[in-house]
Design a protein around this motif. Structure first.
Motif, mmCIF file in Angstrom:
data_model
loop_
_atom_site.group_PDB
_atom_site.id
_atom_site.type_symbol
_atom_site.label_atom_id
_atom_site.label_comp_id
_atom_site.label_asym_id
_atom_site.label_seq_id
_atom_site.Cartn_x
_atom_site.Cartn_y
_atom_site.Cartn_z
ATOM 1 N N ALA A 186 -97.582 -19.406 -27.550
ATOM 2 C CA ALA A 186 -98.086 -20.662 -27.002
ATOM 3 C C ALA A 186 -98.438 -20.516 -25.525
ATOM 4 N N PRO A 187 -99.445 -21.230 -25.067
ATOM 5 C CA PRO A 187 -99.818 -21.188 -23.649
ATOM 6 C C PRO A 187 -98.660 -21.509 -22.718
ATOM 7 N N GLU A 188 -97.804 -22.454 -23.119
ATOM 8 C CA GLU A 188 -96.664 -22.822 -22.267
ATOM 9 C C GLU A 188 -95.716 -21.634 -22.075
ATOM 10 N N GLY A 189 -95.518 -20.872 -23.141
ATOM 11 C CA GLY A 189 -94.661 -19.698 -23.053
ATOM 12 C C GLY A 189 -95.273 -18.609 -22.189
ATOM 13 N N VAL A 190 -96.585 -18.448 -22.310
ATOM 14 C CA VAL A 190 -97.283 -17.478 -21.463
ATOM 15 C C VAL A 190 -97.131 -17.866 -19.997
ATOM 16 N N ALA A 191 -97.288 -19.142 -19.694
ATOM 17 C CA ALA A 191 -97.157 -19.615 -18.310
ATOM 18 C C ALA A 191 -95.762 -19.324 -17.766
ATOM 19 N N ALA B 200 -106.682 -18.226 -27.572
ATOM 20 C CA ALA B 200 -106.757 -17.129 -26.600
ATOM 21 C C ALA B 200 -107.223 -17.656 -25.246
ATOM 22 N N LEU B 201 -108.197 -18.542 -25.280
ATOM 23 C CA LEU B 201 -108.720 -19.123 -24.042
ATOM 24 C C LEU B 201 -107.676 -20.007 -23.366
ATOM 25 N N ALA B 202 -106.948 -20.773 -24.157
ATOM 26 C CA ALA B 202 -105.897 -21.627 -23.599
ATOM 27 C C ALA B 202 -104.801 -20.791 -22.954
ATOM 28 N N ARG B 203 -104.509 -19.633 -23.540
ATOM 29 C CA ARG B 203 -103.495 -18.740 -22.968
ATOM 30 C C ARG B 203 -103.952 -18.180 -21.615
ATOM 31 N N VAL B 204 -105.234 -17.867 -21.516
ATOM 32 C CA VAL B 204 -105.780 -17.391 -20.235
ATOM 33 C C VAL B 204 -105.706 -18.500 -19.182
ATOM 34 N N ARG B 205 -106.075 -19.700 -19.572
ATOM 35 C CA ARG B 205 -106.003 -20.825 -18.626
ATOM 36 C C ARG B 205 -104.573 -21.072 -18.165
ATOM 37 N N ALA B 206 -103.625 -20.943 -19.080
ATOM 38 C CA ALA B 206 -102.218 -21.152 -18.737
ATOM 39 C C ALA B 206 -101.731 -20.086 -17.758
ATOM 40 N N ALA B 207 -102.140 -18.842 -17.984
ATOM 41 C CA ALA B 207 -101.754 -17.767 -17.068
ATOM 42 C C ALA B 207 -102.357 -17.990 -15.689
ATOM 43 N N ARG B 208 -103.626 -18.385 -15.656
ATOM 44 C CA ARG B 208 -104.292 -18.653 -14.383
ATOM 45 C C ARG B 208 -103.577 -19.765 -13.622
ATOM 46 N N ALA B 209 -103.235 -20.835 -14.310
ATOM 47 C CA ALA B 209 -102.575 -21.972 -13.668
ATOM 48 C C ALA B 209 -101.195 -21.576 -13.145
#
Length: 277
Positions: A91-96, A129-138
């Motif tokens: 999940a994007p939250e976990g990546v962040a 995949a795109l949401a995960r990139v956005r989460a990492a960037r943020a």
């Protein structure tokens, strides 16, 4: 020893122009030796480090990997990029959350992949995949550390060698805030040129994973900004050890020990290197 902020500024400048090689150490000794050869930056290797732990690539726990990043970043005078695999989360939250922890280790850069742990579904769905990139960037932006963020599309090494899809993903990742783009597994000049053109003016990392006729100058002329080796140097080291050990175990011969670097030479390097630390 430069501060993490100084290393990050240096790393960002390296991506602004020209082409540089970023080799991949797997422990402090290999990091110090590669730095001593004059390389301007280093990158960790998930596979190279995993093998030192007696684990396959992808099986190192997050806490162990973060400790490894911290150790290498602290030992090196040059910037270190973290091979952070898939961010240890779906999940994007976990990546962040993972990225926030990674930034805290002092690394100058980090990469996130779009591949999944499931062989039946090699790549995350495009939107995820795109949401995960956005989460990492943020997460990087919130940390305020100016860490260089590399987004990777893994199709060519995950049995999905579709150049159009790879380009589509990398372009979207670039638009979502990735600082550097990376498609491990592309090999031909046409593939490399297509990726470079697609995400320009953002820099591209090329993986040199085996012997090839391509040189640093060739890749620079194609527009590649950064050349990494992944786990290749670690595998070269393992190849030498395995060949020698098999020869001893099966034939009782020691011929394969010929040509090894002298103990005195390594002692001299590390003795001199310790005085600089």
């Amino acid at each position: 020893m430069p501060t993490p902020a100084e290393k990050r500024a240096t790393f960002r400048k390296l991506h602004a122009q020209g082409c540089f090689v970023i080799p991949n150490p797997w422990d402090v000794g290999s990091a110090r030796y590669l730095q001593g050869l004059g390389f301007k930056a280093l990158a960790t290797t998930s596979s190279g480090f995993a093998f030192t732990q007696g684990r396959p690539d992808g099986a190192v726990p997050r806490a162990t990997m973060l400790a490894h990043f911290r150790e290498i970043a602290a030992a090196a005078d040059v910037p270190v990029n973290a091979d952070f695999e898939g961010g240890f989360a779906d999940a994007p939250e976990g990546v962040a959350e993972s990225v926030t922890l990674c930034v805290d280790t002092g690394v100058a850069g980090l990469s996130i992949e779009d591949s999944t742990p499931d062989p039946a579904i090699p790549l995350y769905d495009f939107e995820l995949a795109l949401a995960r990139v956005r989460a990492a960037r943020a997460a990087i932006d919130r940390a305020g550390g100016d860490v260089v963020f590399t987004a990777r599309s893994e199709g060519f090494i995950r049995r999905r060698p579709d150049l159009d899809e790879t380009v589509r993903r990398l372009k979207a990742f670039a638009a979502a805030g990735a600082d550097c783009l990376y498609a491990p597994g592309i090999r031909t000049r046409d593939e490399i040129a297509a990726v470079v053109k697609a995400v320009a003016p953002k820099p591209v990392n090329f993986l040199m994973s085996s012997a090839t006729e391509l040189t640093v100058n060739d890749l620079a002329s194609l527009g590649v900004r950064r050349i990494s080796l992944g786990g290749t140097l670690a595998r070269v080291a393992w190849t030498a050890v395995i060949r020698a050990a098999r020869d001893i175990a099966t034939a009782g011969k020691f011929d394969s020990l010929a040509g090894g670097i002298a103990n005195a030479e390594l002692n001299r390097f590390f003795s001199d290197d310790m005085k600089k630390r």
